[in-house]
Write a protein that holds these residues in place. Sequence first.
Motif, PDB file in Angstrom:
ATOM      1  N   LYS A   1     -42.476  97.849 -50.536  1.00  0.00           N
ATOM      2  CA  LYS A   1     -41.471  98.264 -49.554  1.00  0.00           C
ATOM      3  C   LYS A   1     -42.127  98.807 -48.293  1.00  0.00           C
ATOM      4  O   LYS A   1     -41.640  98.569 -47.186  1.00  0.00           O
ATOM      5  CB  LYS A   1     -40.522  99.288 -50.177  1.00  0.00           C
ATOM      6  CG  LYS A   1     -39.576  98.675 -51.188  1.00  0.00           C
ATOM      7  CD  LYS A   1     -38.694  99.730 -51.824  1.00  0.00           C
ATOM      8  CE  LYS A   1     -37.741  99.123 -52.827  1.00  0.00           C
ATOM      9  NZ  LYS A   1     -36.875 100.134 -53.435  1.00  0.00           N
ATOM     10  N   ASN A   2     -43.232  99.519 -48.457  1.00  0.00           N
ATOM     11  CA  ASN A   2     -43.963 100.018 -47.283  1.00  0.00           C
ATOM     12  C   ASN A   2     -44.556  98.860 -46.483  1.00  0.00           C
ATOM     13  O   ASN A   2     -44.469  98.841 -45.260  1.00  0.00           O
ATOM     14  CB  ASN A   2     -45.065 100.991 -47.697  1.00  0.00           C
ATOM     15  CG  ASN A   2     -44.524 102.339 -48.100  1.00  0.00           C
ATOM     16  OD1 ASN A   2     -43.474 102.762 -47.644  1.00  0.00           O
ATOM     17  ND2 ASN A   2     -45.240 103.020 -48.979  1.00  0.00           N
TER      18      ASN A   2
ATOM     19  N   ASP B   1     -41.713  97.000 -44.822  1.00  0.00           N
ATOM     20  CA  ASP B   1     -40.821  97.879 -44.061  1.00  0.00           C
ATOM     21  C   ASP B   1     -39.379  97.787 -44.568  1.00  0.00           C
ATOM     22  O   ASP B   1     -38.437  97.587 -43.804  1.00  0.00           O
ATOM     23  CB  ASP B   1     -40.891  97.561 -42.566  1.00  0.00           C
ATOM     24  CG  ASP B   1     -40.312  98.685 -41.717  1.00  0.00           C
ATOM     25  OD1 ASP B   1     -40.366  99.850 -42.158  1.00  0.00           O
ATOM     26  OD2 ASP B   1     -39.796  98.387 -40.626  1.00  0.00           O
TER      27      ASP B   1
ATOM     28  N   ASP C   1     -36.274  99.712 -46.618  1.00  0.00           N
ATOM     29  CA  ASP C   1     -35.767 101.039 -46.947  1.00  0.00           C
ATOM     30  C   ASP C   1     -36.020 101.323 -48.429  1.00  0.00           C
ATOM     31  O   ASP C   1     -35.782 100.475 -49.286  1.00  0.00           O
ATOM     32  CB  ASP C   1     -34.268 101.098 -46.642  1.00  0.00           C
ATOM     33  CG  ASP C   1     -33.702 102.492 -46.871  1.00  0.00           C
ATOM     34  OD1 ASP C   1     -33.480 102.831 -48.053  1.00  0.00           O
ATOM     35  OD2 ASP C   1     -33.489 103.204 -45.887  1.00  0.00           O
ATOM     36  N   SER C   2     -36.498 102.515 -48.728  1.00  0.00           N
ATOM     37  CA  SER C   2     -36.856 102.859 -50.112  1.00  0.00           C
ATOM     38  C   SER C   2     -35.664 102.821 -51.068  1.00  0.00           C
ATOM     39  O   SER C   2     -35.851 102.705 -52.278  1.00  0.00           O
ATOM     40  CB  SER C   2     -37.513 104.235 -50.164  1.00  0.00           C
ATOM     41  OG  SER C   2     -36.595 105.228 -49.758  1.00  0.00           O
ATOM     42  N   HIS C   3     -34.430 102.879 -50.548  1.00  0.00           N
ATOM     43  CA  HIS C   3     -33.250 102.861 -51.402  1.00  0.00           C
ATOM     44  C   HIS C   3     -32.750 101.448 -51.700  1.00  0.00           C
ATOM     45  O   HIS C   3     -31.883 101.270 -52.531  1.00  0.00           O
ATOM     46  CB  HIS C   3     -32.129 103.685 -50.766  1.00  0.00           C
ATOM     47  CG  HIS C   3     -32.447 105.145 -50.700  1.00  0.00           C
ATOM     48  ND1 HIS C   3     -33.439 105.656 -49.881  1.00  0.00           N
ATOM     49  CD2 HIS C   3     -31.938 106.204 -51.361  1.00  0.00           C
ATOM     50  CE1 HIS C   3     -33.509 106.956 -50.042  1.00  0.00           C
ATOM     51  NE2 HIS C   3     -32.612 107.325 -50.929  1.00  0.00           N
ATOM     52  N   LYS C   4     -33.308 100.456 -50.999  1.00  0.00           N
ATOM     53  CA  LYS C   4     -32.883  99.074 -51.227  1.00  0.00           C
ATOM     54  C   LYS C   4     -33.714  98.446 -52.331  1.00  0.00           C
ATOM     55  O   LYS C   4     -34.883  98.782 -52.524  1.00  0.00           O
ATOM     56  CB  LYS C   4     -33.018  98.249 -49.947  1.00  0.00           C
ATOM     57  CG  LYS C   4     -32.012  98.640 -48.897  1.00  0.00           C
ATOM     58  CD  LYS C   4     -32.028  97.678 -47.746  1.00  0.00           C
ATOM     59  CE  LYS C   4     -30.952  98.061 -46.743  1.00  0.00           C
ATOM     60  NZ  LYS C   4     -30.940  97.148 -45.601  1.00  0.00           N
TER      61      LYS C   4
END
Length: 126
Positions: A69-70, A73, A75-78
Amino acid sequence: MVKRKKNYNFYYDEAFHDRKITENKKVKGELNIENNEQSDNFVSVNIGLPHHLTEEYFEKYLLFESNVKNILDIDSHKEFKGATIRKKNFKFGIASFNTNTLKIYSDFFDFFDDGAFYNELSHLRH
């Protein structure tokens, strides 16, 4: 000496198949499975590991997913899905992977390469 049963947890997923064969609405006489974007292939993956390692590998997977995810890019919630890595990355196979895509797949396969997992890949083509 009493032998203990080995307990395993198995996980299953499938992809790349259309549940119903239909005529293409845009091109008369063409079936949906003849379209390059759809397929009559069925691919499934079964992955198992000893029960006592489940929590450890769940934590390792969460770390892998966080790193992906990083990199992308996201979102950490997706939810991270395989479709997140765009089709353009597969046009010419591995040769068309950019550096990030190659790193993600390399890390993903390294995750399963320590001998703890039972893996099975099945492919059915009509």
